[in-house]
Write a protein that holds these residues in place. Sequence first.
Motif, PDB file in Angstrom:
ATOM      1  N   VAL A 116      -2.342   5.203  42.888  1.00 23.32           N
ATOM      2  CA  VAL A 116      -2.350   5.320  44.341  1.00 23.32           C
ATOM      3  C   VAL A 116      -2.052   3.923  44.876  1.00 23.32           C
ATOM      4  O   VAL A 116      -2.879   3.259  45.476  1.00 23.32           O
ATOM      5  N   ALA A 117      -0.860   3.478  44.570  1.00 23.63           N
ATOM      6  CA  ALA A 117      -0.383   2.142  44.936  1.00 23.63           C
ATOM      7  C   ALA A 117       1.109   2.097  44.646  1.00 23.63           C
ATOM      8  O   ALA A 117       1.613   2.899  43.865  1.00 23.63           O
ATOM      9  N   PRO A 118       1.821   1.161  45.256  1.00 23.89           N
ATOM     10  CA  PRO A 118       3.244   1.026  44.934  1.00 23.89           C
ATOM     11  C   PRO A 118       3.428   0.699  43.448  1.00 23.89           C
ATOM     12  O   PRO A 118       2.636  -0.049  42.865  1.00 23.89           O
ATOM     13  N   LEU A 119       4.457   1.262  42.826  1.00 19.59           N
ATOM     14  CA  LEU A 119       4.693   1.023  41.393  1.00 19.59           C
ATOM     15  C   LEU A 119       4.975  -0.433  41.083  1.00 19.59           C
ATOM     16  O   LEU A 119       4.631  -0.923  40.016  1.00 19.59           O
ATOM     17  N   ASP A 120       5.604  -1.154  42.013  1.00 22.14           N
ATOM     18  CA  ASP A 120       5.964  -2.542  41.746  1.00 22.14           C
ATOM     19  C   ASP A 120       4.811  -3.514  41.995  1.00 22.14           C
ATOM     20  O   ASP A 120       4.950  -4.713  41.792  1.00 22.14           O
ATOM     21  N   ASP A 121       3.650  -3.002  42.417  1.00 20.94           N
ATOM     22  CA  ASP A 121       2.497  -3.857  42.698  1.00 20.94           C
ATOM     23  C   ASP A 121       1.249  -3.220  42.093  1.00 20.94           C
ATOM     24  O   ASP A 121       0.510  -2.513  42.778  1.00 20.94           O
ATOM     25  N   PRO A 122       1.004  -3.440  40.797  1.00 23.44           N
ATOM     26  CA  PRO A 122      -0.155  -2.805  40.150  1.00 23.44           C
ATOM     27  C   PRO A 122      -1.457  -3.185  40.848  1.00 23.44           C
ATOM     28  O   PRO A 122      -1.670  -4.347  41.200  1.00 23.44           O
ATOM     29  N   PRO A 123      -2.331  -2.213  41.080  1.00 21.57           N
ATOM     30  CA  PRO A 123      -3.578  -2.488  41.789  1.00 21.57           C
ATOM     31  C   PRO A 123      -4.594  -3.205  40.900  1.00 21.57           C
ATOM     32  O   PRO A 123      -4.538  -3.134  39.678  1.00 21.57           O
ATOM     33  N   ASP A 124      -5.530  -3.913  41.557  1.00 21.87           N
ATOM     34  CA  ASP A 124      -6.616  -4.574  40.842  1.00 21.87           C
ATOM     35  C   ASP A 124      -7.742  -3.607  40.519  1.00 21.87           C
ATOM     36  O   ASP A 124      -8.576  -3.875  39.661  1.00 21.87           O
ATOM     37  N   VAL A 125      -7.799  -2.475  41.231  1.00 26.26           N
ATOM     38  CA  VAL A 125      -8.912  -1.541  41.106  1.00 26.26           C
ATOM     39  C   VAL A 125      -8.487  -0.332  40.278  1.00 26.26           C
ATOM     40  O   VAL A 125      -7.442   0.257  40.518  1.00 26.26           O
ATOM     41  N   THR A 126      -9.339   0.036  39.320  1.00 25.91           N
ATOM     42  CA  THR A 126      -9.139   1.235  38.512  1.00 25.91           C
ATOM     43  C   THR A 126     -10.448   1.998  38.462  1.00 25.91           C
ATOM     44  O   THR A 126     -11.484   1.443  38.094  1.00 25.91           O
ATOM     45  N   LEU A 127     -10.404   3.263  38.847  1.00 25.48           N
ATOM     46  CA  LEU A 127     -11.572   4.142  38.788  1.00 25.48           C
ATOM     47  C   LEU A 127     -11.357   5.134  37.658  1.00 25.48           C
ATOM     48  O   LEU A 127     -10.320   5.777  37.587  1.00 25.48           O
ATOM     49  N   GLU A 128     -12.346   5.251  36.787  1.00 21.43           N
ATOM     50  CA  GLU A 128     -12.252   6.182  35.658  1.00 21.43           C
ATOM     51  C   GLU A 128     -13.362   7.214  35.753  1.00 21.43           C
ATOM     52  O   GLU A 128     -14.522   6.870  35.955  1.00 21.43           O
ATOM     53  N   TYR A 129     -12.969   8.486  35.614  1.00 23.31           N
ATOM     54  CA  TYR A 129     -13.941   9.567  35.598  1.00 23.31           C
ATOM     55  C   TYR A 129     -13.310  10.753  34.887  1.00 23.31           C
ATOM     56  O   TYR A 129     -12.154  10.727  34.507  1.00 23.31           O
ATOM     57  N   PHE A 130     -14.074  11.808  34.737  1.00 23.91           N
ATOM     58  CA  PHE A 130     -13.552  13.014  34.116  1.00 23.91           C
ATOM     59  C   PHE A 130     -12.587  13.707  35.069  1.00 23.91           C
ATOM     60  O   PHE A 130     -12.595  13.436  36.268  1.00 23.91           O
TER      61      PHE A 130
END
Length: 186
Positions: free
Chosen positions: A49-63
């Motif tokens: 949920v971010a532009p492909l050319d700008d990887p986000p700093d936030v990653t949420l992991e869940y089932f």
Amino acid sequence: TYMLRRVGIAASVAAAGAATLQRRAAESHAAAPAPESLAAQRPPSVVRVAPLDDPPDVTLEYFALRGLGELPRLILELTGIPYDSVYHFGTGVYKPYAPFGQLPVLRDGPLLICESGAIARHLARKACIDGGDAADKARVDMFFELAKDLTSKKSGIHDPASADGKRLPPPPAPRGGGGEGRSRPR
């Protein structure tokens, strides 16, 4: 590292158009069949949920379901914080790096946080939606804890035999010509 086989672009749906999104989804799922259950042995899926050319700093992991990861995901969506959402299935690949061996887990740059309440509070602080002063922050915490209490006791609404269900009053009768109100058996 994650096996990043499928990457969606949820943040750019409006710009890219529904047809492009459907085409990309079809292409990304062509390599692997849809899982039959959450216990399916398949690698995690990632939605960016971010532009492909700008990887986000936030990653949420869940089932790959709603649950304890839903509130943090909603905060990310509401505030517009760019993020990757990693959906896990039955492999348990997260256990070696998750602090308590469980999900949800949030990565924010070098910070790794687990426990849904801690994640929600961190995201609220990051997005400046945690209250303007000490009194506001206390009220936000109060309502957060109330919501947790209500959620933990909601089974009593559907199961009158539960300890929580026995303490709940019967639902009120409908107003105005709606016939007899139904009450839960006690």
